[in-house]
Design a protein around this motif. Structure first.
Motif, mmCIF file in Angstrom:
data_model
loop_
_atom_site.group_PDB
_atom_site.id
_atom_site.type_symbol
_atom_site.label_atom_id
_atom_site.label_comp_id
_atom_site.label_asym_id
_atom_site.label_seq_id
_atom_site.Cartn_x
_atom_site.Cartn_y
_atom_site.Cartn_z
ATOM 1 N N ARG A 242 8.440 22.055 -11.044
ATOM 2 C CA ARG A 242 8.491 23.483 -11.353
ATOM 3 C C ARG A 242 9.139 24.313 -10.244
ATOM 4 O O ARG A 242 9.375 25.507 -10.456
ATOM 5 C CB ARG A 242 7.079 24.013 -11.603
ATOM 6 C CG ARG A 242 6.391 23.402 -12.803
ATOM 7 C CD ARG A 242 5.023 24.031 -13.014
ATOM 8 N NE ARG A 242 4.342 23.482 -14.193
ATOM 9 C CZ ARG A 242 3.140 23.874 -14.605
ATOM 10 N NH1 ARG A 242 2.483 24.821 -13.937
ATOM 11 N NH2 ARG A 242 2.601 23.321 -15.671
ATOM 12 N N GLU A 243 9.396 23.723 -9.121
ATOM 13 C CA GLU A 243 9.886 24.491 -7.975
ATOM 14 C C GLU A 243 11.299 24.060 -7.617
ATOM 15 O O GLU A 243 11.552 22.876 -7.350
ATOM 16 C CB GLU A 243 8.947 24.299 -6.768
ATOM 17 C CG GLU A 243 7.557 24.858 -7.026
ATOM 18 C CD GLU A 243 6.569 24.406 -5.967
ATOM 19 O OE1 GLU A 243 5.816 25.260 -5.450
ATOM 20 O OE2 GLU A 243 6.550 23.198 -5.650
ATOM 21 N N HIS B 160 9.145 28.702 1.415
ATOM 22 C CA HIS B 160 8.613 27.560 0.666
ATOM 23 C C HIS B 160 8.094 26.485 1.619
ATOM 24 O O HIS B 160 7.030 25.901 1.389
ATOM 25 C CB HIS B 160 9.698 26.981 -0.246
ATOM 26 C CG HIS B 160 9.207 25.853 -1.100
ATOM 27 N ND1 HIS B 160 8.493 26.048 -2.257
ATOM 28 C CD2 HIS B 160 9.313 24.501 -0.955
ATOM 29 C CE1 HIS B 160 8.182 24.881 -2.798
ATOM 30 N NE2 HIS B 160 8.677 23.922 -2.018
ATOM 31 N N ARG C 83 4.267 25.561 1.505
ATOM 32 C CA ARG C 83 3.996 24.228 0.952
ATOM 33 C C ARG C 83 4.246 23.205 2.053
ATOM 34 O O ARG C 83 5.358 22.719 2.242
ATOM 35 C CB ARG C 83 4.914 23.959 -0.248
ATOM 36 C CG ARG C 83 4.693 24.901 -1.425
ATOM 37 C CD ARG C 83 3.313 24.679 -2.063
ATOM 38 N NE ARG C 83 3.147 23.306 -2.483
ATOM 39 C CZ ARG C 83 3.533 22.850 -3.663
ATOM 40 N NH1 ARG C 83 4.116 23.656 -4.543
ATOM 41 N NH2 ARG C 83 3.331 21.586 -3.978
#
Length: 380
Positions: A197-198, A212, A216
């Motif tokens: 999804r990223e 990001h 993450r």
């Protein structure tokens, strides 16, 4: 000391000062009020200058000085750096650099404690003031030998990720470059998939890659590698200028202590962020400069044995730290050619040297004499 007192007496007798004369004189002898490195020249050699606190907090948020140096700066409650000749020389070279060509590399060397780190930080401050994008590595040994955490890379290639160290570096990069990144509005030139999804799409701000990686942690190593790749691509297109500043760069050419799950030793090129950073040393990009230092303090016991020629009679683990401590390396050379090992001895580094014009120039300069070819190329 007597000559110094005579100089003071001479100044007192020939010049009229206010009652603050002693303070003024003592300040003038060791400090300059010019806080912009771009204004420093040979007249300021040996003087101290102060980095404004707001800039120092951004440049050295998570590193830049060792523990003892940090304590000293804390005692005096200011970041003051001595203006040394090597820093002035490199800054002068940077002023006269043609940034349309591949990046020039400058290496600071010298005995332990001679001021290499402070000179690098002086040059780093210059790059900040001149609006370079700063790519700074202060402790490469943390990535290569003592990472805070290591994990097997999720890519198909057999590599080691160091996510916490990558996230810390991304935070440092963001602090040092947030203003210039907002001004330049750099964007990603490629598409990257982080998960189902990223994604990062072409045209997305480069800041999105940084955020990001910070948010993450599992993707931090890959985000750092992608960020460095995108910065090189943008600089090659003329969208920005990069300044790569590395302290103790010879760590990238030393063996690593990290192991894969099967207990085999990893090399520097097997560590994701170290491999990505090491690619910046290549000459395949423009609009930038590389400033590094080398230090023999990093040389580990098995390098000591091989260089000094001492026969190996016992296990390295049986030797005490005091006997093989990092400062017990007086017999080693301080010169870069000794500390960067054979991996970095690439005489013809510029791509143009491999073209017909480059080869013809070498033939002309050397007169087709092999000895002259060696003499010309040995300093490249």
């Amino acid at each position: 000391m007597n000559n110094h007192l005579k100089l003071l007496s001479s100044l007192e007798s020939n010049t009229c000062f206010s009652e603050q004369q002693p303070d003024y004189l003592s300040r003038a002898f060791f400090r300059t009020d010019l806080s912009n490195p771009a204004e420093h020249n040979d007249l300021h050699h040996g003087l101290f200058y102060r980095i404004p606190n707001d800039i120092a907090n951004r440049l050295f948020l998570l590193g830049g000085f060792d523990k003892l140096q940090q304590e000293t700066l804390k005692v005096f409650q200011e970041t003051a750096i001595m203006i040394r000749k090597p820093a002035l020389e490199v800054i002068d070279y940077l002023r006269r650099t043609d940034f349309t060509k591949p990046p020039n590399s400058y290496v600071l060397y010298g005995p332990i404690g001679s001021g290499k780190t402070f000179s690098l930080n002086h040059i780093l401050h210059y790059g900040f003031m001149e609006k370079f994008i700063l790519i700074n590595c202060t402790r490469p040994t943390d990535w290569i030998n003592w990472p805070q955490e290591q994990a097997q890379s999720t890519t198909k290639v057999k590599r080691i990720d160091t996510p916490l160290d990558a996230a810390i570096w991304l935070q440092t990069f963001k602090a040092q470059n947030m203003t210039i990144l907002d001004e330049l509005k750099l964007t990603s030139l490629n598409r990257y998939t982080w998960s189902q999804r990223e994604h990062t799409e072409p045209g997305d701000p480069i800041q999105s890659i940084i955020e990001h990686g910070i948010n993450r942690i599992n993707h931090a190593s890959d985000c750092m590698a992608v960020l460095l790749k995108e910065l090189k691509l943008n600089s090659a297109k003329g969208n920005c200028r990069l300044m790569v500043v590395v302290d103790k760069a010879n760590a990238f050419y030393e063996p690593s202590r990290l192991r894969f799950p099967d207990r085999t030793f990893a090399t520097v090129d097997d560590i994701t962020i170290a491999r990505a950073f090491k690619k910046l040393f290549r000459k395949d990009w423009q609009n930038g400069a590389i400033v590094a230092s080398v230090c023999k303090k990093l040389v580990v016991p098995y390098r000591l044995l091989s260089i000094s020629g001492i026969p190996k009679k016992e296990n390295d683990r049986d030797r005490t730290y005091k006997q093989w401590g990092p400062f017990n390396v007086k017999h080693l050379s301080d010169y870069p050619k000794s500390l960067l090992t054979d991996q970095d001895r690439q005489w013809l580094q510029r791509p143009i040297s491999k073209t017909d014009d480059g080869q013809n120039e070498i033939r002309f300069l050397s007169g087709m004499n092999p000895g002259q070819v060696f003499h010309i190329c040995s300093d490249l």
